[in-house]
Design a protein around this motif. Sequence first.
Motif, short mmCIF file in Angstrom:
data_model
loop_
_atom_site.label_atom_id
_atom_site.label_comp_id
_atom_site.label_asym_id
_atom_site.label_seq_id
_atom_site.Cartn_x
_atom_site.Cartn_y
_atom_site.Cartn_z
N UNK A 318 -3.38 -4.62 1.00
CA UNK A 318 -4.47 -4.44 1.96
C UNK A 318 -4.20 -3.19 2.78
N UNK A 319 -5.26 -2.50 3.09
CA UNK A 319 -5.19 -1.25 3.87
C UNK A 319 -5.96 -1.43 5.18
N UNK A 379 2.63 -0.24 2.39
CA UNK A 379 1.71 -0.72 3.42
C UNK A 379 1.98 -2.18 3.78
N UNK A 380 2.47 -2.96 2.84
CA UNK A 380 2.80 -4.36 3.14
C UNK A 380 4.06 -4.49 3.98
N UNK A 381 4.85 -3.42 4.02
CA UNK A 381 6.09 -3.44 4.79
C UNK A 381 5.92 -2.91 6.21
N UNK A 382 4.73 -2.47 6.57
CA UNK A 382 4.54 -1.87 7.91
C UNK A 382 4.81 -2.87 9.03
N UNK A 383 4.66 -4.15 8.78
CA UNK A 383 4.95 -5.16 9.80
C UNK A 383 6.23 -5.92 9.48
N UNK A 384 7.11 -5.30 8.70
CA UNK A 384 8.36 -5.96 8.34
C UNK A 384 8.19 -7.05 7.32
N UNK A 426 10.81 -1.92 -0.65
CA UNK A 426 10.64 -1.84 0.81
C UNK A 426 10.22 -0.42 1.20
N UNK A 427 10.71 0.06 2.36
CA UNK A 427 10.42 1.43 2.80
C UNK A 427 11.58 2.37 2.47
N UNK A 428 12.60 1.86 1.77
CA UNK A 428 13.76 2.66 1.41
C UNK A 428 13.55 3.44 0.12
N UNK A 429 12.60 3.00 -0.71
CA UNK A 429 12.44 3.60 -2.02
C UNK A 429 13.48 3.15 -3.00
N UNK A 430 14.17 2.02 -2.71
CA UNK A 430 15.22 1.54 -3.60
C UNK A 430 15.42 0.05 -3.36
N UNK A 454 10.29 -4.84 -18.91
CA UNK A 454 9.28 -4.05 -18.20
C UNK A 454 9.63 -4.11 -16.72
N UNK A 455 9.81 -2.97 -16.11
CA UNK A 455 10.17 -2.92 -14.69
C UNK A 455 8.96 -2.45 -13.88
N UNK A 456 8.64 -3.24 -12.86
CA UNK A 456 7.52 -2.92 -11.98
C UNK A 456 8.07 -2.55 -10.60
N UNK A 457 7.71 -1.40 -10.13
CA UNK A 457 8.00 -0.99 -8.75
C UNK A 457 6.70 -0.53 -8.13
N UNK A 458 6.72 -0.46 -6.83
CA UNK A 458 5.49 0.01 -6.20
C UNK A 458 5.35 1.52 -6.32
N UNK A 459 6.39 2.26 -6.05
CA UNK A 459 6.31 3.72 -6.09
C UNK A 459 6.74 4.25 -7.45
#
Length: 897
Positions: A318-319, A379-384, A426-430, A454-459
């Motif tokens: 969600x945005x 965006x899902x991590x903006x509120x921890x 998360x916001x670490x990119x790892x 199959x590996x799924x990541x957000x970025x």
Amino acid sequence: MGLDLRMNLSLFLTIYISSILFLVVFHIIFLGLWYVGLVSRVAGRRPEILTILQNCAVLSMACCIFYSHCGNRAILRQKPLGRQYSSWFSFWKREHRHNTWLAKFIRMNELKDQVCSSWFAPVGSASDYPLLSKWFIYGEIACNGSCPDSADEISPIYSLWATFIGLYIANYVVERSTGWALTHPLSVDKYEKLKNQQLKPDFLDMVPWYSGTSADLFKTVFDLLVSVTVFVGRFDMRMLQAAMTKSGDATGRKELLYDHLADKQDFWFDFMADTGDGGNSSYSVAKLLAQPSLRVPVANNFISLPRGNVLLIGGDLAYPNPSTFTYEKRLFCPFEYALQPPRWYKNDSIAVDKPELPNGVSDLKSYEGPQCFLIPGNHDWFDGLNTFMRYICHKSWLGGWLMPQKKSYFALQLPKGWWVFGLDLALHGDIDVDQFKFFSELAKDKVGENDAVIIITHEPNWLLDWYWSGDTGKNVRHLICDVLKYRCKLRMAGDLHHYMRHSCNQSDGPAHVQHLLVNGCGGAFLHPTHVFSNFSKFYGASYGSKVAYPSFDDSSKIALGNILKFRKKNWQFDFIGGIIYFILVFSLFPQCKLAHVLRGDSFSGHLESFLGTVWSAFAYVMEQSYVSFTGVLMLLITAITFVPSKVSPKKRVLIGVLHVAAHLMAALILMLMLELGIEICIQHNLLANSGYHTLYEWYKSVENEHFPDPTGLRARIEQWTFGLYPACIKYLMSAFDVPEVMAVTRTNICKHGMESLSRSGAVIYYASVFLYFWVFSTPVVSMVFGSYLYICINWFHLHFDEAFSSLRIANYKSFTRFHILEDGDIEVFTLAVDKVPKDWKLDKDWDSEPKQSFKMSYERKFPSKWCASTAQQDPVNTVKIVDRFVIHRSQKENGEC
């Protein structure tokens, strides 16, 4: 221009204020009657203020239009129309009057006079209504020759106003009185059916990323700052999950590993990411995912692709920020419209013991319906990760998709030796250490040597690291290269809102990953593809671009919209842009010495003087101004910071200086054009001829002539309202007479200096200047900024996020569907729709299909509630295949492609 709008404007404001006061009094009285029980209980619903204002505005415009065409004539003593016009045009031969445009013009005027004198004639005289004679406004006397001593004919404008007010009151009373509404109730079924036919889906628009008034965006910035500065490196929700889950034992692994699908036959699964933006686009993708099967064209034939048994969502649910509102409205709402949750499910329930299965289903392995697994995005991590945990890990249904997962990352065992690892970066990119430990142990203990992962990541760090010249995801790289060792056949991600697939080149030897796939077209705004066209290396292997959607050429052409459509798409940006431009030239108002610009003998002379004045203004800002210079300095710092960090510091400064210079020159030119306009009006005696209330004083001087009031009704209203009635009109008219206020104050400043103004006078002057300058500057600031984004994205490949978020493109949406074949290979289809519908209606097939309480929505033939208003535009009918390929499970020697 020779057009005097004073009468129409004055009349509009007078009628508008009078109507508002009258209706407010009416509603107060009506609510009082409801309170004492004299009217129906339905009347307790209070009227909306906006409705009253809209009705009063429409009423006032109608009266002004009538006055423009018919005036306010009470007595019409004229010759017959035919004789009158024949005397005017007696020189004109009768046989020529029927074939020329002048004849048509005369007949048009005759018709207009006939309509005004007959159809809209006054309703009578005051003597016909003796009890109300003191409450009338009388008509203007208009006659030829002798007229009666006085006229008591009621004003047609007044009678038209009273008619409209009476209609409003009658409609309001009937709607809220006992009678029709209470004696003709609809049954529940008929009411729901009528409601469904009349209503449309309550979809939200695309997020306005350049809005200067959006509280959501300010909250997003605040949440991001808090997450980055407070939580990153100090507190990580993944650590808390690991502490509550002992992944080493069987119980802990059960919360992260799902193997109930391993024995399924003819298995299909879907992947999408970055949904939860605009409702139209998110629902279009969700509807395609929900269909029992999709019939798509291939060459000259059609093939049927069944719905996936599992839906994998790759983050950014969600945005612009994770909250109860955005998750419910931007994520759950479109998916529930596409595939409804079970009837017994309550949206506000919390899942304590997942999975919560339907009655009659003993375990997750026996459930035949579609399931959903999700990973969080940035965006899902903006509120921890708070909202994600509440709505994903502690709820059981996303529409009609069952959500069994309990943590933010998972491992999924599929048939034929296939595995899906859903990683949380998360916001670490790892991934964190505990996450790496779980997946590495799983790869050693459970994943076979001939299995495929199959590996799924957000970025998609393969693209972003190449673009930003970074090196992120070291733990992920260690997992893929050193633990899995060529068993990772596919990496999927979202974050970039387009579709791109890169496959390794066979001639380059071993590659740790065969295919790299980005598909972030789940509903969010479109991202460009041409910016990443030169990517070719990852983990030491070379890759070639196989498919890009939209294509590189289309992507480059779409960027042109920043010049043509930036202001249309981001009209809220005007609020900030106009203020910035005003600050840049604040110290330059007023410009008292502009006569030399107007004295030039030729266009080149005028232009030379104008440009010289612009340069003088620029020098004044740099050398003497305080407010404007501070504004320029702050804008310069912002512009340099705004340039992406991938550019060298010198180039960032250069780009920022050029950007600010364009804005400053535009603001200076607009300021001088506004000042020159006022100067020209003053020189031609069009402005600065009187005081600040010119319009009101002029209207008062002609009011008694055009709207006679022999009974003193206006004086009585003024007395009853304690002077509020004329005062409101007076100051409202002065607000619409801003040019006069500007001109008078400007003249005083130029004669006596700024010190002659009081503080309130200075506030009024700068407020009036700001109002006009803001209107003039907003199109220009959007044009300059949009041109900057276009040049950066197409010439330098900068601002790929900023330049396309401004366009808020809902089109070009897609998802990827996978089919595990009998031989263990996977056939991949990426399905897309080029254009997303904007108008929806209730799907008649969905509405007519029997709704049985025990029947799950995935068993329905028509599971989605809404369809496009035009059948040809519905996503089900426009979906197409944009990419199709096969992933081989078998391990080739040395990991070669």
